[in-house]
Design an enzyme around this catalytic site. Structure first.
Site, mmCIF file in Angstrom:
data_model
loop_
_atom_site.group_PDB
_atom_site.id
_atom_site.type_symbol
_atom_site.label_atom_id
_atom_site.label_comp_id
_atom_site.label_asym_id
_atom_site.label_seq_id
_atom_site.Cartn_x
_atom_site.Cartn_y
_atom_site.Cartn_z
ATOM 1 N NE ARG A 1 -0.074 3.255 16.069
ATOM 2 C CZ ARG A 1 0.558 3.240 17.226
ATOM 3 N NH1 ARG A 1 1.446 4.167 17.524
ATOM 4 N NH2 ARG A 1 0.308 2.306 18.119
ATOM 5 C CE1 TYR B 1 -0.603 -0.076 -9.138
ATOM 6 C CE2 TYR B 1 -0.465 -0.653 -6.822
ATOM 7 C CZ TYR B 1 -0.081 0.135 -7.888
ATOM 8 O OH TYR B 1 0.823 1.140 -7.698
ATOM 9 C CE LYS C 1 -5.713 4.065 -8.083
ATOM 10 N NZ LYS C 1 -4.657 4.409 -7.175
ATOM 11 C CG ASP D 1 -8.412 -4.026 -5.116
ATOM 12 O OD1 ASP D 1 -9.268 -3.136 -5.244
ATOM 13 O OD2 ASP D 1 -7.187 -3.814 -5.154
HETATM 14 N N1 LCS Z 1 -5.712 -1.779 -5.830
HETATM 15 C C1 LCS Z 1 -5.904 -1.359 -7.094
HETATM 16 C C2 LCS Z 1 -6.919 -2.033 -7.959
HETATM 17 C C3 LCS Z 1 -5.157 -0.296 -7.593
HETATM 18 O O1 LCS Z 1 -5.394 0.101 -8.853
HETATM 19 C C4 LCS Z 1 -4.190 0.328 -6.759
HETATM 20 C C5 LCS Z 1 -3.360 1.454 -7.242
HETATM 21 C C6 LCS Z 1 -4.017 -0.152 -5.443
HETATM 22 C C7 LCS Z 1 -4.800 -1.200 -5.015
HETATM 23 C C8 LCS Z 1 -3.041 0.482 -4.501
HETATM 24 O O2 LCS Z 1 -3.561 1.681 -4.027
HETATM 25 P P1 LCS Z 1 -2.708 2.975 -3.623
HETATM 26 O O3 LCS Z 1 -1.735 2.540 -2.572
HETATM 27 O O4 LCS Z 1 -2.010 3.469 -4.823
HETATM 28 O O5 LCS Z 1 -3.736 3.906 -3.078
HETATM 29 N N2 LCS Z 1 -3.412 1.610 -8.632
HETATM 30 C C9 LCS Z 1 -2.728 2.466 -9.356
HETATM 31 C C10 LCS Z 1 -2.803 2.504 -10.761
HETATM 32 O O6 LCS Z 1 -3.420 1.722 -11.482
HETATM 33 N N3 LCS Z 1 -2.092 3.518 -11.173
HETATM 34 O O7 LCS Z 1 -1.453 4.167 -10.164
HETATM 35 C C11 LCS Z 1 -1.802 3.524 -8.912
#
Ligand code: LCS
Length: 396
Positions: free
Chosen positions: A61, A114, A211, A186
């Site tokens: 961890r 997001y 992503k 971000d």
């Molecule tokens: N930041 C951005 C720009 C994102 O698009 C997402 C998730 C996150 C943070 C959060 O990340 P995760 O915890 O999902 O790894 N975006 C998503 C979207 O546009 N569609 O499904 C998830």
């Protein structure tokens, strides 16, 4: 002899970033250290590791060689001090908020980001007395007007999800620093290949590693990269203590995906430029938002602060949501699914999916219209993608 990546090209850096921790067998692929804990040589060794008098691994961890390799690799690509890999992108977002926002503190955020990155502040951190202003950060005057004495963080997403709006990183960094606040960016939509916010004045960068960096739609994860050791140490302690760290197998999969990041990003971007131009010319399309189109209101800023335009397109079909549903239900190559940044094209409807948790009035203020369709362009043949969109649009 170890390889010094300074002054090497981006393809060389993507291919080799991150030290291989296997000094015993010389494996070329990084081993998966699939262990929860690490044996001490003797009691004094364990005590020295806990005291920080000697470097070494204690417990997964708080540190693991496979995870550290990924952290080093992404930090190298963002030119940061160090990286912290997290269980998901949201674990990265939340750890940053938790590190810098105490009761009575205020943050400024981009309005269309997001959905969960905004709602975790407005629904959860607000319960602990954290104040926030989510505003259109593309307009610098809005940001100047929103700053308060207790503003600790300015948190931007550029390009923003799902409106593909840009924020001037350099200008906002100046506003943040003039007011003793930190700038967090971000950078998920650009990946480290197309934009490096730390070089433009940001203090902290994060990615949903789910992503582009992983790129294969088979892992969720996040990463935080800081400019300074001080910020790294603060966030690392929070992530380790609250348990949002990444696991070794997850890290290994991400490292495997990372090695083709440049190839995938460039290929998807070429496809996206052509599809955005095609959609913009199409008589059934009301509007298209893509930074590579001269019609994007911030096309000039895109050329200045990004090294490419990415592969996220938002558009609206004449006839709004009803027409959008016809297209989403009838395309055969893009899968109807949330997420983005994988090798395959995905299409989704933000108002009923990724941004459904933002109240309708706030969505509209942020230009997240009911008819907005988001297309994450993949690495397929662009002729096939275009023909597929064409046949679906013909059904509207
Ligand atoms: N930041 C951005 C720009 C994102 O698009 C997402 C998730 C996150 C943070 C959060 O990340 P995760 O915890 O999902 O790894 N975006 C998503 C979207 O546009 N569609 O499904 C998830």
């Amino acid at each position: 002899m170890s390889l010094d990546l300074k002054n090497k090209g981006i393809n060389t850096r993507v291919t080799h970033a991150g030290k291989n921790p296997d000094s015993v067998h010389g494996s070329v692929s990084v081993p998966i250290y699939q262990t929860s804990t690490f044996k001490f040589r003797d009691a004094d060794h364990g005590a020295r590791l806990f005291e920080g008098e000697e470097e070494g691994y204690i417990y997964t961890r708080v540190g693991n060689p496979t995870v550290n390799t990924l952290e080093e690799a992404v930090a190298e690509l963002e030119n940061g001090y160090a990286g912290i890999a997290t269980a998901t992108g949201m674990a990265a977002v939340t750890a940053i908020y938790m590190t810098y926002l105490e009761s009575g503190a205020h943050m400024i955020g981009t309005d269309s980001i997001y959905g969960s990155s905004r709602m975790v502040i407005e629904n959860e951190f607000s319960r602990f007395g954290v104040e926030s202003s989510f505003i259109d950060t593309a307009d610098l005057n809005n940001v100047r007007a929103a700053v308060r004495d207790n503003t600790r963080l300015i948190y931007i997403e550029t390009p923003s999800n799902p409106t593909i709006k840009l924020t001037d990183i350099q200008a906002i960094a100046q506003i943040a620093h003039d007011n003793d606040a930190l700038l967090v960016v971000d950078n998920t939509f650009m990946s480290p290949i197309l934009q490096n916010p730390l070089a433009l004045g940001a203090d902290i960068v994060l990615h949903s590693i789910t992503k582009y960096i992983n790129g294969h739609t088979d892992v969720v994860g996040g990463v935080i990269i800081t400019k300074t050791e001080t910020d790294f140490t603060r966030i690392r302690l929070v992530v380790n203590a609250t348990g949002g760290t990444m696991d070794p197998h997850q890290s290994w999969l991400v490292l495997r995906g990372l090695r083709t990041l440049t190839l995938r990003v460039k290929r998807a971007e070429e496809n996206a430029q052509k599809l955005a131009e095609f959609l913009e010319e199409h008589p059934k399309v009301e509007w298209v938002r893509y930074p590579g189109l001269p019609s994007h209101p911030q096309h000039e800023l895109a050329q200045r602060q990004m090294r490419g335009f990415g592969s996220m397109i938002s558009f609206e079909i004449k006839g709004g949501l009803k027409a959008g549903k016809v297209v989403m239900n009838n395309v055969r190559i893009p899968q109807l699914a949330v997420s983005l940044g994988g090798y395959e094209s995905l299409i989704q409807h933000p108002v009923s999916m990724t941004h459904h948790n933002i109240p309708p009035s706030e969505r509209l203020k942020s230009n997240i219209t009911d008819g907005l369709v988001r297309l994450a362009v993949g690495t397929e043949d662009v002729e096939d993608l275009q023909a597929d969109l064409e046949q679906a649009l013909a059904l509207v």
